[in-house]
Design an enzyme around this catalytic site. Structure first.
Site, PDB file in Angstrom:
ATOM      1  CG  ASP A   1      -4.623  -2.374 -14.223  1.00 47.19           C
ATOM      2  OD1 ASP A   1      -3.827  -2.768 -15.093  1.00 47.19           O
ATOM      3  OD2 ASP A   1      -4.792  -1.175 -13.944  1.00 47.19           O
TER       4      ASP A   1
ATOM      5  CB  THR B   1       2.352   0.502 -17.537  1.00 47.22           C
ATOM      6  OG1 THR B   1       1.478   1.596 -17.684  1.00 47.22           O
ATOM      7  CG2 THR B   1       1.555  -0.760 -17.739  1.00 47.22           C
TER       8      THR B   1
ATOM      9  CG  HIS C   1      -1.420   9.259 -14.198  1.00 49.28           C
ATOM     10  ND1 HIS C   1      -1.007   7.971 -14.035  1.00 49.28           N
ATOM     11  CD2 HIS C   1      -1.273   9.532 -15.515  1.00 49.28           C
ATOM     12  CE1 HIS C   1      -0.612   7.477 -15.203  1.00 49.28           C
ATOM     13  NE2 HIS C   1      -0.767   8.416 -16.117  1.00 49.28           N
TER      14      HIS C   1
ATOM     15  CB  SER D   1       0.495   0.839  -9.161  1.00 45.35           C
ATOM     16  OG  SER D   1       0.993   0.356  -7.937  1.00 45.35           O
TER      17      SER D   1
ATOM     18  CE  LYS E   1      -1.517   6.306  -6.162  1.00 41.06           C
ATOM     19  NZ  LYS E   1      -0.714   5.884  -7.300  1.00 41.06           N
TER      20      LYS E   1
ATOM     21  NE  ARG F   1      -6.799   7.774 -10.442  1.00 42.29           N
ATOM     22  CZ  ARG F   1      -5.819   7.548 -11.332  1.00 42.29           C
ATOM     23  NH1 ARG F   1      -4.563   7.557 -10.954  1.00 42.29           N
ATOM     24  NH2 ARG F   1      -6.106   7.310 -12.580  1.00 42.29           N
TER      25      ARG F   1
HETATM   26  N1  LIG Z   1      -4.009  11.163 -17.859  1.00 43.64           N
HETATM   27  C1  LIG Z   1      -4.347  10.312 -16.929  1.00 43.64           C
HETATM   28  N2  LIG Z   1      -4.986  10.727 -15.826  1.00 43.64           N
HETATM   29  C2  LIG Z   1      -5.308   9.889 -14.857  1.00 43.64           C
HETATM   30  N3  LIG Z   1      -5.018   8.571 -14.878  1.00 43.64           N
HETATM   31  C3  LIG Z   1      -4.396   8.102 -15.943  1.00 43.64           C
HETATM   32  C4  LIG Z   1      -4.012   8.932 -17.014  1.00 43.64           C
HETATM   33  N4  LIG Z   1      -3.383   8.171 -17.933  1.00 43.64           N
HETATM   34  C5  LIG Z   1      -3.384   6.916 -17.456  1.00 43.64           C
HETATM   35  N5  LIG Z   1      -4.002   6.874 -16.255  1.00 43.64           N
HETATM   36  C6  LIG Z   1      -4.291   5.722 -15.414  1.00 43.64           C
HETATM   37  O1  LIG Z   1      -3.550   5.766 -14.209  1.00 43.64           O
HETATM   38  C7  LIG Z   1      -3.159   4.444 -13.874  1.00 43.64           C
HETATM   39  C8  LIG Z   1      -1.948   4.461 -12.999  1.00 43.64           C
HETATM   40  O2  LIG Z   1      -2.372   4.881 -11.756  1.00 43.64           O
HETATM   41  P1  LIG Z   1      -1.654   5.950 -10.849  1.00 43.64           P
HETATM   42  O3  LIG Z   1      -1.887   7.299 -11.407  1.00 43.64           O
HETATM   43  O4  LIG Z   1      -2.140   5.691  -9.473  1.00 43.64           O
HETATM   44  O5  LIG Z   1      -0.168   5.551 -10.845  1.00 43.64           O
HETATM   45  S1  LIG Z   1       1.022   6.265 -11.505  1.00 43.64           S
HETATM   46  O6  LIG Z   1       1.584   7.183 -10.563  1.00 43.64           O
HETATM   47  O7  LIG Z   1       0.582   6.896 -12.710  1.00 43.64           O
HETATM   48  O8  LIG Z   1       1.914   5.198 -11.822  1.00 43.64           O
HETATM   49  C9  LIG Z   1      -2.910   3.843 -15.218  1.00 43.64           C
HETATM   50  O9  LIG Z   1      -3.040   2.449 -15.120  1.00 43.64           O
HETATM   51  P2  LIG Z   1      -2.123   1.491 -16.044  1.00 43.64           P
HETATM   52  O10 LIG Z   1      -2.430   1.831 -17.492  1.00 43.64           O
HETATM   53  O11 LIG Z   1      -2.652   0.149 -15.673  1.00 43.64           O
HETATM   54  O12 LIG Z   1      -0.707   1.730 -15.649  1.00 43.64           O
HETATM   55  C10 LIG Z   1      -3.965   4.439 -16.110  1.00 43.64           C
HETATM   56  O13 LIG Z   1      -5.138   3.677 -16.187  1.00 43.64           O
HETATM   57 MG   LIG Z   2      -4.162   0.708 -14.280  1.00 40.52          MG
HETATM   58 MG   LIG Z   3      -2.609  -1.655 -16.594  1.00 35.97          MG
HETATM   59 MG   LIG Z   4      -2.652   1.095 -19.302  1.00 39.76          MG
END
Ligand SMILES: Nc1ncnc2c1ncn2[C@@H]1O[C@H](COP(=O)(O)OS(=O)(=O)O)[C@@H](OP(=O)(O)O)[C@H]1O
Ligand SMILES: [Mg+2]
Ligand SMILES: [Mg+2]
Ligand SMILES: [Mg+2]
Length: 356
Positions: free
Chosen positions: A142, A147, A243, A267, A270, A284
């Protein structure tokens, strides 16, 4: 310990060294871009281009370093980004920006005397197209996890893991905005680096988890907390409410008698924080229908398990990363220590039943 005996003790020593180098270099590029975003005006903060540039740039650097450092290894990588959008009309400017950022980062580091063309950049991004799976070795990346946190100026991580015959054998988590000093006294107080920001967590199967400064320092072994009464526990959850279901996490916390409010962090930082005992539980629980991708959990999970913790799905099973780009599992992930896992799992299952 001599270098030879270190290699004997850790069969993945060469891969670990390459992975650490890759993550550190990628994190440097991300830091430069994040500083730029924070200095720019509000309007450009809403623009996704800067983070896109950093996502791609990070993926290019990781792919490049792994290939350079491990030339005799066959290369397969499952990574979040691909070059499709960058090959479209109108993407030339962004591609040029990524290319110059990558070349600047390589030149500033000084390890490699090379300069990438735009075609090289596209090819390096597409090095992450592997489907992974149960046989052979696959890097899992990743390039920027969290992000949204990255854009806000908060936590994010560069997360890289290695799968060997379907098993996670190594993980490196670069967390540029996470203080090196643990908030847990048991693992805390890393000498003169007390106020340093930027943590690099790394774990290899059977060898434990360590953390060092992203800029380099003596590594320190870390372990999860030993709290066994949930009343004394604190828990981490996603910063982004969309999320992870907060009604469920708060109902679980209530069932367990957890007193402390949740620590919300973006991210896989955690997982790193949990691995050194900054908190006791990570919950989560995505909304129904959301399918997790492997790169969101591979590095973080081994960082926690090698620190003595456990990572399970809602049925109490280990996460199975051998099914390809997605995690085939029951909804919900719990990371905690071995004392709390049974009670947290029970509370999660009850809360999910009540939700139906
Ligand atoms: N709707 C939904 N539900 C669950 N998870 C989702 C969702 N949308 C995105 N993502 C994924 O969550 C990644 C970020 O992780 P976290 O939820 O731990 O961090 S954060 O609080 O959102 O920043 C994030 O990773 P990155 O895209 O690399 O930022 C996504 O893969
Ligand atoms: Mg991610
Ligand atoms: Mg990413
Ligand atoms: Mg992403």
């Amino acid at each position: 310990m001599s270098q030879l005996s270190e290699v004997a003790a850790n069969p993945y020593a060469a891969e670990l060294a390459a992975a650490k180098k890759a993550v550190v270099l990628a994190a440097r590029l991300c830091q430069i871009v994040q500083q730029g975003i924070l200095q720019s005006d509000v309007q450009s903060k809403a623009d996704r281009t800067p983070v896109t540039v950093a996502d791609y740039g990070s993926q290019v650097l990781v792919s490049l370093v792994l290939k350079k450092e491990l030339p005799s290894h066959s290369f397969s990588m499952v990574a979040e980004e691909d070059s499709k959008d960058l090959r479209k009309d109108g993407a030339q400017e962004v591609l040029e920006h990524i290319t110059s950022l990558v070349n600047e980062t390589i030149a500033n580091d000084g390890s490699y005397n090379m300069s990438l063309s735009k075609e090289d950049v596209l090819a390096a991004i597409d090095g992450g197209k592997s489907e992974g799976g149960p046989s052979g070795r696959h890097w899992i990346l990743d390039p920027i996890d969290g992000t949204k946190g990255f854009i806000r100026g908060d936590q994010y991580a560069v997360a890289l893991g290695l799968l060997d015959e379907g098993k996670v054998v190594l993980g490196v988590l670069g967390c540029p905005n996470l203080p090196l000093k643990s908030t847990n006294k048991h693992n805390g107080g890393y000498g003169s680096s007390r106020d340093q920001v930027g943590s690099l967590f790394f774990a290899t199967i059977g060898c434990g988890t360590e953390v060092e400064a992203l800029e380099g320092s003596d590594p320190q072994k870390i372990s999860v907390c030993s709290i066994n009464n949930p009343v004394d526990a604190s828990f981490f959850e996603s910063f982004e409410a969309s999320h992870s279901k907060r009604d469920l996490t708060s109902s679980i916390a209530e069932k367990l008698g957890v007193q402390a409010p949740p620590v919300r962090m973006d991210s896989q930082a955690k997982y790193g924080a949990l691995a050194r005992g900054d908190g006791a539980i990570f919950l989560r629980i995505p909304h129904k229908g959301y399918i997790e991708t492997v790169w969101d959990h591979v590095a973080g999970s081994i960082v926690v398990t090698e620190a003595g913790g456990m990572v399970k799905d809602a049925s109490g099973n280990d996460l199975d990363f051998s099914k390809g780009r997605y995690l085939d599992r029951d909804r919900g992930i719990i990371a905690t220590n071995k004392y709390l896992m049974p009670v947290v799992l029970k509370a999660l299952q009850e809360a999910m039943k009540e939700e139906q």
